[in-house]
Write a protein that holds these residues in place. Structure first.
Motif, mmCIF file in Angstrom:
data_model
loop_
_atom_site.group_PDB
_atom_site.id
_atom_site.type_symbol
_atom_site.label_atom_id
_atom_site.label_comp_id
_atom_site.label_asym_id
_atom_site.label_seq_id
_atom_site.Cartn_x
_atom_site.Cartn_y
_atom_site.Cartn_z
ATOM 1 N N GLU A 117 0.635 -1.162 -0.218
ATOM 2 C CA GLU A 117 -0.005 0.090 -0.124
ATOM 3 C C GLU A 117 0.763 1.157 -0.147
ATOM 4 O OE1 GLU A 117 -3.301 2.619 0.419
ATOM 5 O OE2 GLU A 117 -2.759 0.857 -0.612
ATOM 6 N N LYS A 118 1.889 1.185 0.724
ATOM 7 C CA LYS A 118 3.012 2.230 0.568
ATOM 8 C C LYS A 118 3.526 2.567 -0.508
ATOM 9 C CE LYS A 118 6.791 4.490 3.085
ATOM 10 N NZ LYS A 118 7.476 4.996 2.138
ATOM 11 N N GLU A 119 3.855 1.461 -1.296
ATOM 12 C CA GLU A 119 4.550 1.683 -2.672
ATOM 13 C C GLU A 119 3.554 2.141 -3.651
ATOM 14 O OE1 GLU A 119 7.039 -1.189 -5.472
ATOM 15 O OE2 GLU A 119 5.003 -2.147 -4.767
ATOM 16 N N VAL A 120 2.151 2.013 -3.473
ATOM 17 C CA VAL A 120 1.229 2.627 -4.177
ATOM 18 C C VAL A 120 1.067 4.054 -4.126
ATOM 19 C CG1 VAL A 120 -1.127 2.799 -4.809
ATOM 20 C CG2 VAL A 120 -0.149 0.394 -4.811
ATOM 21 N N LYS A 121 1.092 4.540 -2.707
ATOM 22 C CA LYS A 121 1.130 6.079 -2.315
ATOM 23 C C LYS A 121 2.571 6.563 -2.842
ATOM 24 C CE LYS A 121 -1.693 5.152 1.867
ATOM 25 N NZ LYS A 121 -1.860 5.172 3.251
ATOM 26 N N ASP A 122 3.382 5.893 -2.649
ATOM 27 C CA ASP A 122 4.784 6.850 -3.224
ATOM 28 C C ASP A 122 4.729 6.994 -4.794
ATOM 29 O OD1 ASP A 122 5.530 6.752 -0.452
ATOM 30 O OD2 ASP A 122 6.817 5.119 -0.688
ATOM 31 N N LEU A 123 4.292 6.063 -5.320
ATOM 32 C CA LEU A 123 4.189 5.858 -6.735
ATOM 33 C C LEU A 123 3.278 6.980 -7.618
ATOM 34 C CD1 LEU A 123 4.898 2.321 -7.737
ATOM 35 C CD2 LEU A 123 6.578 4.110 -8.030
ATOM 36 N N ALA A 251 0.879 -1.027 -12.261
ATOM 37 C CA ALA A 251 1.319 -2.208 -11.709
ATOM 38 C C ALA A 251 1.412 -2.393 -10.477
ATOM 39 C CB ALA A 251 2.797 -2.359 -12.532
ATOM 40 N N ALA A 252 1.596 -1.510 -9.644
ATOM 41 C CA ALA A 252 1.687 -1.405 -8.112
ATOM 42 C C ALA A 252 0.332 -1.828 -7.681
ATOM 43 C CB ALA A 252 2.135 -0.166 -7.445
ATOM 44 N N MET A 253 -0.646 -1.292 -8.222
ATOM 45 C CA MET A 253 -1.979 -1.410 -7.780
ATOM 46 C C MET A 253 -2.317 -2.817 -8.040
ATOM 47 S SD MET A 253 -3.745 2.282 -8.942
ATOM 48 C CE MET A 253 -5.165 1.664 -8.508
ATOM 49 N N ARG A 254 -2.066 -3.314 -9.280
ATOM 50 C CA ARG A 254 -2.505 -4.770 -9.549
ATOM 51 C C ARG A 254 -1.878 -5.727 -8.565
ATOM 52 N NH1 ARG A 254 -1.258 -2.827 -14.918
ATOM 53 N NH2 ARG A 254 0.615 -3.976 -14.936
ATOM 54 N N ALA A 255 -0.513 -5.613 -8.086
ATOM 55 C CA ALA A 255 0.106 -6.429 -7.146
ATOM 56 C C ALA A 255 -0.735 -6.239 -5.857
ATOM 57 C CB ALA A 255 1.573 -5.865 -6.909
ATOM 58 N N ARG A 256 -1.008 -4.987 -5.347
ATOM 59 C CA ARG A 256 -1.419 -4.866 -4.077
ATOM 60 C C ARG A 256 -2.944 -5.625 -3.986
ATOM 61 N NH1 ARG A 256 -3.860 1.058 -3.226
ATOM 62 N NH2 ARG A 256 -5.208 0.042 -4.796
ATOM 63 N N ASN A 257 -3.697 -5.185 -5.274
ATOM 64 C CA ASN A 257 -4.918 -5.795 -5.276
ATOM 65 C C ASN A 257 -5.200 -7.168 -5.136
ATOM 66 O OD1 ASN A 257 -5.425 -3.126 -5.307
ATOM 67 N ND2 ASN A 257 -6.411 -3.130 -7.607
ATOM 68 N N ALA A 258 -4.095 -8.040 -5.667
ATOM 69 C CA ALA A 258 -4.099 -9.226 -5.899
ATOM 70 C C ALA A 258 -3.824 -9.731 -4.344
ATOM 71 C CB ALA A 258 -2.995 -9.862 -6.777
ATOM 72 N N TYR A 259 -2.834 -9.168 -3.645
ATOM 73 C CA TYR A 259 -2.586 -9.505 -2.322
ATOM 74 C C TYR A 259 -3.699 -9.407 -1.311
ATOM 75 C CZ TYR A 259 0.925 -10.581 1.453
ATOM 76 O OH TYR A 259 1.534 -10.988 2.571
ATOM 77 N N PHE A 260 -4.336 -8.283 -1.572
ATOM 78 C CA PHE A 260 -5.595 -8.138 -0.593
ATOM 79 C C PHE A 260 -6.870 -8.892 -1.075
ATOM 80 C CE2 PHE A 260 -3.161 -4.645 0.825
ATOM 81 C CZ PHE A 260 -3.785 -4.176 1.620
ATOM 82 N N ASN A 261 -6.957 -9.206 -2.277
ATOM 83 C CA ASN A 261 -8.442 -9.781 -2.651
ATOM 84 C C ASN A 261 -8.428 -11.242 -3.094
ATOM 85 O OD1 ASN A 261 -9.138 -7.297 -2.767
ATOM 86 N ND2 ASN A 261 -9.260 -6.782 -4.886
ATOM 87 N N THR A 262 -7.211 -11.817 -3.228
ATOM 88 C CA THR A 262 -7.179 -13.241 -3.675
ATOM 89 C C THR A 262 -7.997 -13.978 -2.708
ATOM 90 O OG1 THR A 262 -4.995 -13.016 -4.625
ATOM 91 C CG2 THR A 262 -5.564 -15.356 -4.014
ATOM 92 N N GLU A 263 -8.830 -14.972 -3.364
ATOM 93 C CA GLU A 263 -9.624 -15.846 -2.545
ATOM 94 C C GLU A 263 -8.840 -16.729 -1.415
ATOM 95 O OE1 GLU A 263 -12.701 -17.835 -4.583
ATOM 96 O OE2 GLU A 263 -13.662 -16.164 -5.160
ATOM 97 N N ILE A 264 -9.351 -16.837 -0.378
ATOM 98 C CA ILE A 264 -8.773 -17.843 0.709
ATOM 99 C C ILE A 264 -7.442 -17.311 1.191
ATOM 100 C CG2 ILE A 264 -7.999 -20.004 1.411
ATOM 101 C CD1 ILE A 264 -9.946 -21.272 -0.776
ATOM 102 N N THR A 265 -6.449 -16.871 0.095
ATOM 103 C CA THR A 265 -5.160 -16.889 0.777
ATOM 104 C C THR A 265 -4.850 -15.245 0.716
ATOM 105 O OG1 THR A 265 -4.261 -16.796 -1.521
ATOM 106 C CG2 THR A 265 -4.240 -18.940 -0.158
ATOM 107 N N GLY A 266 -5.683 -14.371 0.513
ATOM 108 C CA GLY A 266 -5.407 -12.962 0.586
ATOM 109 C C GLY A 266 -5.504 -12.442 1.672
ATOM 110 N N VAL A 267 -5.362 -11.280 1.927
ATOM 111 C CA VAL A 267 -5.456 -10.404 3.371
ATOM 112 C C VAL A 267 -6.673 -10.604 3.545
ATOM 113 C CG1 VAL A 267 -5.105 -8.393 4.321
ATOM 114 C CG2 VAL A 267 -3.444 -8.878 2.805
#
Length: 302
Positions: A117-123, A251-267
């Motif tokens: 999330e910080k990477e998205v904000k910084d970019l 690209a950073a948003m896609r990586a963040r979103n996948a980490y948060f939203n992935t079913e079962i294993t996401g945040v």
């Protein structure tokens, strides 16, 4: 008689208390079930609340999809930290047979979520700065073009040549070259092309037109052909920088979103599973479950 009234009053208060507890438990259960499916806004930079809409439209949209500001992402990250801090304080000690739900794994997940999330904000901040540079350059392009046309007049050219460079300047400004006939009923299509690439292309066209004017070769300083080409290169570089920065943000948003939203294993799903694990092991009415049951984890809207 007084004793009977007192007894009735006591019975009523007990019934009222029971109904309140029942409603509260139902609301908590419903909130827990719906939290993971409720998306938050995917916007970058400093988020703003959705613009005001008519009451009917707001009610209609809320019935189909809830959209929360960027602060919702921050809340999810912060709530992950709160859960991680609370778990080690449970008695008996919190434990899980599922490795991904252990405190050590959760600590690592929180740190990665925070980093992404910080990477998205910084970019996004970098993108904003890059866009501001480009915007400033383009804002000065029309006045610069006006000066160039004035310089063409000053060196002395025939009417046709002057008209040609003036037409190019009009295109740079987004002015329609062929006026609309007010008496015509035919459909018209705008010929104005004022996008960044269009304006720069027209500026390049103006440079080439000036380069073909022999008398203009004697012009020096900020209006010279050399200065014009340098300015073109500067704007072109700003365009490339903005495009690159924009791609980095996405690209950073896609990586963040996948980490948060992935079913079962996401945040989001992982922390919902942690809550379910605590509920199963300590009970719905336990202090341990109550300590984390109200913490929300929401998917990011894509």
């Amino acid at each position: 008689m007084k004793s009977l009234k007192a007894q009735n009053s006591t019975d009523f208060e007990q019934l009222k208390s029971q109904l309140t507890d029942t409603n509260k438990a139902a609301q908590e259960a419903q909130a827990e079930q719906g939290t993971a499916a409720t998306p938050v806004s995917n916007s970058t930079g400093v988020a703003k609340r959705l613009t005001k809409r008519s009451s009917k439209k707001v009610l209609k949209e809320r019935s189909t999809k809830t959209s929360v500001s960027q602060t919702g992402i921050n809340t999810t990250v912060e709530n992950a930290r709160k859960v991680n801090k609370a778990l080690p304080t449970f008695a008996p000690a919190y434990e899980s047979a599922i490795p991904a739900l252990e405190v050590t794994a959760l600590d690592a997940m929180y740190l990665e979520a925070f980093r992404l999330e910080k990477e998205v904000k910084d970019l996004n901040s970098k993108l904003t700065a890059t866009l501001n540079v480009r915007s400033k350059l383009y804002k000065g392009l029309n006045p610069y073009g006006t000066r160039i046309v004035g310089q063409v007049k000053a060196v002395g050219v025939d009417k046709k040549t002057l008209e040609d460079v003036e037409k190019i300047l009009k295109k740079m400004r987004g002015v329609r070259i062929v006026p609309i006939n007010p008496n015509s009923t035919a459909d018209t299509i705008s010929v104005a092309q004022t996008g960044f690439a269009d304006k720069l292309a027209f500026f390049g066209e103006l440079i080439e037109a000036v380069a073909n004017i022999e008398a203009y070769a004697d012009v020096t300083g900020a209006n010279s052909e050399t200065a014009m080409r340098a300015h073109y290169a500067e704007i072109n570089t700003a365009n490339d920088a903005a495009d690159t920065s924009n791609a980095d943000v996405k690209a950073a948003m896609r990586a963040r979103n996948a980490y948060f939203n992935t079913e079962i294993t996401g945040v989001v799903d992982t922390y919902q599973r942690v809550k379910a694990n605590v509920k199963a092991n300590y009970g719905t009415t336990s202090a341990e479950y109550k300590a984390i049951s109200g913490l929300e984890f929401r998917r990011i809207q894509e």
